[in-house]
Scaffold this active site. Structure first.
Site, mmCIF file in Angstrom:
data_model
loop_
_atom_site.group_PDB
_atom_site.id
_atom_site.type_symbol
_atom_site.label_atom_id
_atom_site.label_comp_id
_atom_site.label_asym_id
_atom_site.label_seq_id
_atom_site.Cartn_x
_atom_site.Cartn_y
_atom_site.Cartn_z
ATOM 1 N N ASP A 135 3.316 -4.865 7.525
ATOM 2 C CA ASP A 135 2.080 -4.088 7.485
ATOM 3 C C ASP A 135 0.933 -5.088 7.559
ATOM 4 O OD1 ASP A 135 -0.255 -2.852 6.696
ATOM 5 O OD2 ASP A 135 0.597 -1.857 4.937
ATOM 6 N N LYS B 96 -10.338 -1.341 10.757
ATOM 7 C CA LYS B 96 -10.518 -2.477 9.848
ATOM 8 C C LYS B 96 -10.857 -3.751 10.618
ATOM 9 C CE LYS B 96 -7.227 -0.671 6.405
ATOM 10 N NZ LYS B 96 -8.044 0.098 5.482
ATOM 11 N N CYS C 108 -4.884 2.730 -3.570
ATOM 12 C CA CYS C 108 -3.620 3.196 -2.976
ATOM 13 C C CYS C 108 -2.521 2.159 -3.175
ATOM 14 C CB CYS C 108 -3.765 3.528 -1.499
ATOM 15 S SG CYS C 108 -4.889 4.883 -1.188
ATOM 16 N N GLN D 133 -4.282 -5.447 6.475
ATOM 17 C CA GLN D 133 -5.265 -6.287 5.785
ATOM 18 C C GLN D 133 -5.239 -7.731 6.265
ATOM 19 O OE1 GLN D 133 -7.548 -5.099 3.838
ATOM 20 N NE2 GLN D 133 -6.716 -3.037 3.599
ATOM 21 N N HIS E 40 0.880 -1.175 0.000
ATOM 22 C CA HIS E 40 0.000 0.000 0.000
ATOM 23 C C HIS E 40 0.914 1.221 0.000
ATOM 24 C CE1 HIS E 40 -2.751 2.972 1.808
ATOM 25 N NE2 HIS E 40 -3.753 2.177 1.513
#
Lengths: 419, 160
Positions: free
Chosen positions: A213, A239, A377, A216, A136
């Site tokens: 990261d 999220k 993104c 997600q 991202h």
């Protein structure tokens, strides 16, 4: 994708009552233009269940004051609840110590913290940072800013046409200048799950720390930072059915202690004179100013909610959802699924022949279906697949098989309009 | 007006069979328009002689709204004076952001099929991009972006 053997029938739905779960989410009762909301933009932000809303209301109505300050009852209560939230997040990711969990405003903030606090101190001119095509923008731009400032170089792991990282290429990128690896656990645009454990092991064998990261990944699977042995792991509350404006950075204590602070201000100091300021210990060194206390408490209520359902159960149910959706779409003429990795979460990026994603998004919205259209993104991913944008349906555990059917019939309507 | 009436036959037809699509050898004005948020881009070439747009073409990659808008725009401004084209640009922009009523006093004619765009703030830029680019071409600006602050046609989503 691996599909459920010889049957589209979900395996785990018998144990997992999605209709019951849906009643916890007031927003899912909404109608859009008279049509029931079909919310398939969970990778952008998920919805909040009533227990989390209630918890934040309780804090705000009965427990709020500033933390780490006064001796009065409310301040002590707020401090206790805030620190309890940290403890629960520590357990959620199986960190070994509370102080390894830093509250940030979200994943972007956390990556910027590491780029500044670690990068500026330990990465210099000529040093190399390895990132991947699947990142991202929030795990690209902070490192580019650092590289621009100090002359470091960015090296990029390429992907194949199913949207998987080329691990051999990753290994070849290492050399004596390699000082850092930043990798996304799951691609936000495609849903690919990266083999981060293997990547971390390879980097550590060369003395290189790794930031993952997890924005997600954390909503979809059990995260165990000790098992992964990552140096940094980050994700955002909104999220995972929590509020916006809150996230965490997990970092190994030994690394966090050596890093320089990111933001200066109150709470992050031990003592201040105009001659010299001594910084507080971790995690406080990285939490300057009054934090979003209600959001932190809401975040921990959200992970409690998810844990009560059980992350493994969520992962299994979502696997059924994505298998069902993928199998339906694979057989539709004029549809191209973008990103077909063997390991992926419930994210479906696709293109419809002859129809621009923005038109798809607007027409699906007309059916009450919320999807994301655009570059997500993740422009390097779009560049690899030579598309300016995709349509992305991203699922959560509260999405039903009926909603997959609604998406499919929505897509058929779009195709009919443009036929 | 809702999105149902936005994706009506006239717009779908212009998307399928865009008018004045292609290249122009004797163009003396051109501009590139780009929306970095969605990747839409188009190129407008025109011939301006003695104050008249004698010929105009466009090319590009975009959504149906943008392509149909470009197609209908070129059909409308071909043969018109620069001043008349500028009036249409202004009126189209005002209609798209809800400042001009489609059944009021204006020169837009069938271009009012785009009036429903005002209810879709995130799509306003798609419809405006060709007009925005035409304005740039007429004023000898080589490239424009929907995200440039100093662009006179800049319409932020918040204003739309």
């Amino acid at each position: 994708m691996k599909l459920v053997e010889s049957s589209l029938k979900p395996l785990s739905t018998s144990m997992f009552n999605v209709e019951h779960i849906r009643t916890d989410f007031p927003i899912l009762k909404l109608k859009i233009d008279g049509k029931p909301l079909v919310y398939l933009d969970n990778a952008a932000s998920s919805q909040m269940p009533q227990p989390v809303i209630d918890r934040m209301v309780k804090y705000q109505t009965m427990q709020h004051a500033n933390i780490n300050r006064a001796v009065h009852y409310l301040s002590e209560t707020a401090t206790t609840e805030y620190e309890e939230s940290r403890r629960r997040l520590k357990r959620f990711i199986n960190a070994s110590e509370d102080r390894e969990v830093i509250f940030t405003s979200g994943t972007t903030d956390a990556i910027n913290l590491v780029a500044h606090g670690y990068g500026r101190k330990f990465i210099g001119s000529g040093d190399e940072i390895i990132l991947t095509t699947l990142e991202h923008h929030s795990n690209i731009v902070p490192w580019q800013m650092l590289a621009e400032e100090n002359g470091a170089k960015i090296r990029v792991v390429p992907i194949n046409d199913t949207g998987e990282l080329l691990i051999e290429k990753y290994k070849q990128l290492f050399n004596k200048h390699t000082k850092f690896v930043g990798v996304t656990h799951v691609s936000n645009a495609l849903g690919t799950v990266n083999p981060i454990k293997q990547m971390i092991e390879f980097a550590h064998a060369r003395g290189v720390p790794v930031l993952v990261d997890g924005a997600q990944a954390a909503p979809h699977m059990k995260i165990d930072v000790q098992d992964l042995d990552c140096d940094f792991y980050t994700f955002s509350g909104h999220k995972l059915c929590g509020p916006t404006g809150i996230g965490i950075l997990y970092g190994k204590a030994a690394l966090l202690e050596r890093m320089q602070p990111f933001k200066g201000g109150g709470d992050m100091i031990a003592s201040v004179t105009f001659e010299k300021t001594t910084y507080n210990t971790i995690p406080h060194k990285f939490e300057a100013g009054t934090p979003p206390i209600a959001a932190a408490i809401g975040f921990s209520a959200a992970i409690d909610y998810l844990s009560a359902i059980n992350m493994s159960m969520i992962a299994a149910y979502e696997r059924d959802l994505i298998n069902y959706a993928t199998e339906q779409m694979r057989h539709m003429p004029g549809i191209r699924i973008i990103g077909d990795a063997t390991e992926k979460v419930a994210v479906l990026s696709f293109a419809i022949d002859g129809v621009h994603p923005h038109d798809i998004g607007t027409l699906l919205n007309q059916e009450g279906i919320a999807v994301r259209t655009g570059h997500h993104c993740a422009q390097p991913v779009m560049q690899h697949f030579k598309v300016p944008a995709t349509t992305r349906a991203s699922f959560a555990f509260y999405n039903s098989m009926n909603e997959v059917d609604a998406l499919i019939s929505g897509i058929q309507k779009v195709q009919k309009i443009f036929s | 007006m809702n999105t149902k009436s936005l994706y009506q036959e006239v717009i779908l037809d212009h998307n399928r069979n865009p008018r004045n699509y292609g290249s122009l050898d004797n163009a003396n004005r051109s501009a590139e328009g780009h929306n970095p948020l969605c990747g839409d881009h188009l190129n407008i070439k025109l011939n301006l002689s003695r104050g008249y747009i004698s010929d105009i073409v466009f090319q590009g990659e975009s959504c149906a709204i943008c392509k149909a808008s470009a197609s209908m725009m070129t059909a409308n401004v071909k043969g018109k004076t620069q001043a008349d084209a500028e009036t249409l640009i202004q009126e189209f922009r005002e209609m798209a952001i809800g400042k001009l009523e489609p059944d009021g006093n204006h020169h837009l004619g069938r271009l009012t099929v785009f009036s429903g765009i005002r209810d879709l703030p995130t799509r306003v830029k798609c419809a405006i991009l060709p007009w925005h680019t035409l304005h740039a071409a007429l004023n000898s600006v080589a490239t424009i972006s929907t995200e440039d602050d100093d662009d006179p046609m800049h319409v932020s989503i918040g204003n739309a």
